[in-house]
Design an enzyme around this catalytic site. Sequence first.
Site, PDB file in Angstrom:
ATOM      1  N   GLY A 217      -7.069  -1.492 -21.141  1.00 47.86           N
ATOM      2  CA  GLY A 217      -5.955  -0.588 -20.951  1.00 47.86           C
ATOM      3  C   GLY A 217      -6.367   0.603 -20.109  1.00 47.86           C
ATOM      4  O   GLY A 217      -7.555   0.882 -19.926  1.00 47.86           O
ATOM      5  N   CYS A 218      -5.364   1.312 -19.564  1.00 46.85           N
ATOM      6  CA  CYS A 218      -5.674   2.438 -18.694  1.00 46.85           C
ATOM      7  C   CYS A 218      -6.359   3.551 -19.479  1.00 46.85           C
ATOM      8  O   CYS A 218      -7.396   4.081 -19.046  1.00 46.85           O
ATOM      9  CB  CYS A 218      -4.410   2.946 -18.012  1.00 46.85           C
ATOM     10  N   TYR A 219      -5.816   3.916 -20.631  1.00 42.50           N
ATOM     11  CA  TYR A 219      -6.451   4.976 -21.420  1.00 42.50           C
ATOM     12  C   TYR A 219      -7.880   4.593 -21.806  1.00 42.50           C
ATOM     13  O   TYR A 219      -8.807   5.378 -21.617  1.00 42.50           O
ATOM     14  CB  TYR A 219      -5.613   5.303 -22.659  1.00 42.50           C
TER      15      TYR A 219
ATOM     16  N   THR B  23      -9.967   2.665 -20.364  1.00 46.76           N
ATOM     17  CA  THR B  23     -10.849   2.729 -19.212  1.00 46.76           C
ATOM     18  C   THR B  23     -11.316   4.160 -18.970  1.00 46.76           C
ATOM     19  O   THR B  23     -12.507   4.432 -18.755  1.00 46.76           O
ATOM     20  CB  THR B  23     -10.121   2.200 -17.955  1.00 46.76           C
ATOM     21  N   SER B  24     -10.357   5.091 -19.039  1.00 48.73           N
ATOM     22  CA  SER B  24     -10.705   6.484 -18.734  1.00 48.73           C
ATOM     23  C   SER B  24     -11.547   7.124 -19.833  1.00 48.73           C
ATOM     24  O   SER B  24     -12.248   8.104 -19.594  1.00 48.73           O
ATOM     25  CB  SER B  24      -9.428   7.303 -18.518  1.00 48.73           C
TER      26      SER B  24
END
Lengths: 345, 345, 345, 345
Positions: free
Chosen positions: D148-150, D152-153
């Site tokens: 997911g994007c979150y 990953t960050s």
Amino acid sequence: MIRVGVIGATGYSGAELVRILSGHPEVELNLLTSRQYSGRRFDSVFPSMAGMIDLVCEDFDADKVCDRADFLFIALPHKIPMKIVPELVNRGKKVVDLSADFRFSDASKYEAFYQPHTAKDLLEKAVYGLCEVYTERIKQAVLIGNPGCYPTSVLLPLIPLLRGNLLDGDSIIADSKSGVSGAGRSTSLTTHFCEANESFKAYKIAGHRHNPEMDELLSLEAGKPTHITFVPHLVPMTRGMLTTIYATLVGNIDMECIRDRLASFYSGRSFIRICPDDRVPDTLHVRGTNFCDIGVRLDKAHKRLILVSAIDNLVKGAAGQAVQNMNLMLGFEETAGLFHVPFPV
Amino acid sequence: MIRVGVIGATGYSGAELVRILSGHPEVELNLLTSRQYSGRRFDSVFPSMAGMIDLVCEDFDADKVCDRADFLFIALPHKIPMKIVPELVNRGKKVVDLSADFRFSDASKYEAFYQPHTAKDLLEKAVYGLCEVYTERIKQAVLIGNPGCYPTSVLLPLIPLLRGNLLDGDSIIADSKSGVSGAGRSTSLTTHFCEANESFKAYKIAGHRHNPEMDELLSLEAGKPTHITFVPHLVPMTRGMLTTIYATLVGNIDMECIRDRLASFYSGRSFIRICPDDRVPDTLHVRGTNFCDIGVRLDKAHKRLILVSAIDNLVKGAAGQAVQNMNLMLGFEETAGLFHVPFPV
Amino acid sequence: MIRVGVIGATGYSGAELVRILSGHPEVELNLLTSRQYSGRRFDSVFPSMAGMIDLVCEDFDADKVCDRADFLFIALPHKIPMKIVPELVNRGKKVVDLSADFRFSDASKYEAFYQPHTAKDLLEKAVYGLCEVYTERIKQAVLIGNPGCYPTSVLLPLIPLLRGNLLDGDSIIADSKSGVSGAGRSTSLTTHFCEANESFKAYKIAGHRHNPEMDELLSLEAGKPTHITFVPHLVPMTRGMLTTIYATLVGNIDMECIRDRLASFYSGRSFIRICPDDRVPDTLHVRGTNFCDIGVRLDKAHKRLILVSAIDNLVKGAAGQAVQNMNLMLGFEETAGLFHVPFPV
Amino acid sequence: MIRVGVIGATGYSGAELVRILSGHPEVELNLLTSRQYSGRRFDSVFPSMAGMIDLVCEDFDADKVCDRADFLFIALPHKIPMKIVPELVNRGKKVVDLSADFRFSDASKYEAFYQPHTAKDLLEKAVYGLCEVYTERIKQAVLIGNPGCYPTSVLLPLIPLLRGNLLDGDSIIADSKSGVSGAGRSTSLTTHFCEANESFKAYKIAGHRHNPEMDELLSLEAGKPTHITFVPHLVPMTRGMLTTIYATLVGNIDMECIRDRLASFYSGRSFIRICPDDRVPDTLHVRGTNFCDIGVRLDKAHKRLILVSAIDNLVKGAAGQAVQNMNLMLGFEETAGLFHVPFPV
């Protein structure tokens, strides 16, 4: 590999040139100048490019520039280019100048809106770099006056129709809207976020310096003195320019005929997209690209044609067209370095 | 205190009515209806107003409405108001309808662009609520067709000049730009943040339903059939509308004369601000207000007048003008509830 | 009517003071000073207010100021207020200063982050103007140090809980996000539209000058040295500030208990809205208002409380709270001039 | 040339896959499916790509898909992929799935936050596609659960430090901020321009489904059960995600040590840029790119580390990392199709 340099690399047009040229398959980006950031790594000025551009900004020095580059892009404010371009051209360099200094063929028109011109003899040599229109002359040129962003968005839809005598030249009105990056990277209240956000306004109404630039070209194409009414506006977005043009049709022509004329004029040219009936140009659709999208509508009651064009003011309206000019001048693929798939949003 | 109700309170125009009316010194906001949010507290639908509005949204019921309110604002989609307004008017209520249903005096024009009209007899009674122009008729009215946002921005600058026979009616072009709230609160790809942000585009080119609305009024004012070319655009901002109008002057008139004509026509009217030479209308300057700012420029070469107007589409273009109409109808101060000092940004 | 003046009226906080004060029922706005725009009508600097404010900006002159105003708001950059405020106070004026100059009670803390303090004796007299917390002291004050925007958003949710010994002071982290107007009206690359738009970033991480301001107050409230970790961020919007606070709970307390504590602490205070479970604070909900919305959540696994506060940085974070302070000092209704119904969007 | 297909091509992640893959030098984009737009040309759904993509959207049909593509990207909502992926894998296809369906190794955790899992046996085979961390396993994989994007960050900055036992796992807080495109292309009030513009808010506080995804990975890396406090926020911009992480350091480590650890862990990995002291991550700097920029700061008083990461949620947070996974799985250059020079603004 051709060695290229960007003179004035740290404004938005300059930085966009750096972006495009550093990914161009046929050139080596070899030199960047910047008065303000001389001595600093370019990627410290534009951190998005951190690690991608290994050049340090330098002061302009003609000898150094001629030594290190074969082809030069000038992205400096009006007035400075006419001081430095003559020497570069004399020393055999090819040049695309993004300022207004070499856009006019009639120096007196330039002087009426800018300042005394100090390199008039070069005006004859210079070619107006509207790529899809003056292609053959551009291929032979050593010096290009790269069109302004507003003129690009106005001339591309109009010239094919004026050449075909389809429009009444006196009736033309261009209502243009530009993103804030068109105002450059210099700071001012106009570009202050809080003054531009949630703000839409006109400026320099019927008094913008791109007006005489368009008039000169349109007069040439119409074969008679032509002046258009031009009103630019500022849009709260970073990139993009949309121009809505109104002009009265001559004779009995319908919308399909106009669209066909445009389609055939630009046939085979990758960067011009004539929109079908069910699509209207939108700056979001050309963001970050060298495309010019053109839409056609008609207000039948008045036989008034409505043309809409959309470009990215920093690409087709500046750096992209500049590189396209280089591609033509050096015999590269016209689309080299410029033909990426656009973002969906 | 006059008891007022808002029918259709949870769209943007309805909610803006709630905002204005709840701060209005002469009225008591007593009733809100909403089909979608029936049974929910209004301030749970618009949490900015939490604790400020103590009303629950209800289903529309004519008896209840007539019982609880003396004056009604209708902020429903076209077609529904003509079904419910007749009964309200018959039962002695005064009504401002924000839809198109009572804007046309010629039912056939309405029917050409909308649908069959089912309350034609009321059209005669209804007054077009352009406050600064039809003031006296509005004061006598029991039913107001509140002008569309685009027509408001187009008619206010034009009518004083058309009445003075200063313009060629066939030459008029209106290039309008609206913030996204003009598209309403319904969700769609057009109003999706990612499709509207960094996007500027035209839509319904020469085909928008506000075109015949303007044409009817302008024909009336010009004393002959008049059709203008109208192109609306969408701007990536929430509120605001700017319209740039182009029209050819009749006779030998200069810009000062035009400005004087507008200034004297609107003399004493608090919400119209004619901009001096050094200021141009800007949506940011009218954000959240009932002002209409008007600027005047001239392209001398073509004797082409350029008018620029700026309004907040939700206030002067909808809810604000609706309340102004009520103020006139009920003999309140014209500015009651509407004359706040604007935000600097 | 009390005669008020705004010293430094043409920054964003100053202009917001002008907006609020010119609509305030108990005061007469009588004097505006501005070094940069001295001699210009205020409404030519902020054209949104054209015709609404009939004052010309003047240079600061202590005699003139004392002659024409009884109450003064100082909206100047840090360091200048401490030079001019002492004379104003000595001449019997009441003052709200929006800079940091009179926020600290310990001069050495001010000096560690700003510069030498030249009016230390006044620090004792000055009251920290966090309206809902230091109400009684504010009512007696002649000089208010108006809180910074970040401290306002951090202290309002925290102080009631610290006073109740509900939190571990060492665990507090405040992650704040501010609209661009917080950076002021001065132009810079940071506030350039194209550099702020589509940009979200942290800045002055654990090094912002509002950090010691918060620490001093929190230490006072906790009764022991307290330092919080504070990271401010910049949001691509004009107005608004949201702060997310993380802190470990002491003992066995649940979310409802926290919410009750906040609700009872702020009971009867119009500008604090404790959000129920189904609502989260949103800058859009407080835009243009003096509200502070507070939300409460819990990460049970770590007994970690999550507080979210939203304010308009220019209103509750600056000019609005300043006027609220004046209301308290002069015995007006606390909400006078400040309690408008918010916009729906 | 490898033939690839995108299943679910008309959401934002799907369209971004189309953009990247159509410019990828090693693959041929051969098949696009879309339930909603079946039968329509892809470039009519995303007009920015007009003329660039010559494919028509089709309904999903396993036989057709297996016939026409060797490698598949699944960009469908959670729950659907686990129904179709098993057959694709069984028929020898390699797959990158962008949903949560194959991200968890422990099915019970997936089931606690999503729904019953119907392809549990595949979970063992699936590799969590965090490219720079699980590189070797990804190279061997036939099925990737794309992060997911979150996560990953959050994971990219944390994992190198957790592996080094430098952080107290119980102290970790991640405060994330996402552009609106993270909410997808479906329309809703949340993504309505007027509700997102000038709005900043938290949502799903300590309750987002990416929280257990991060917890599972962090537990694995820390070697013990680890739960972090996670609060996502929505930013008024289209693309970009910035995460600010707070964590207490274990032992006596300074900021340089942390930065060195990150730099050496990601040494040679093109898409991770560790920011030097004078630069902070900014979503604008990674817009449209596959970069993850990471900044490091320290609040010494509490030995609290502050990590900031910036990615483009649609690229490194979705489609870009998906293609990077394909590059690793198929032995291409890791950066193939992904390493363009970023825009200056």
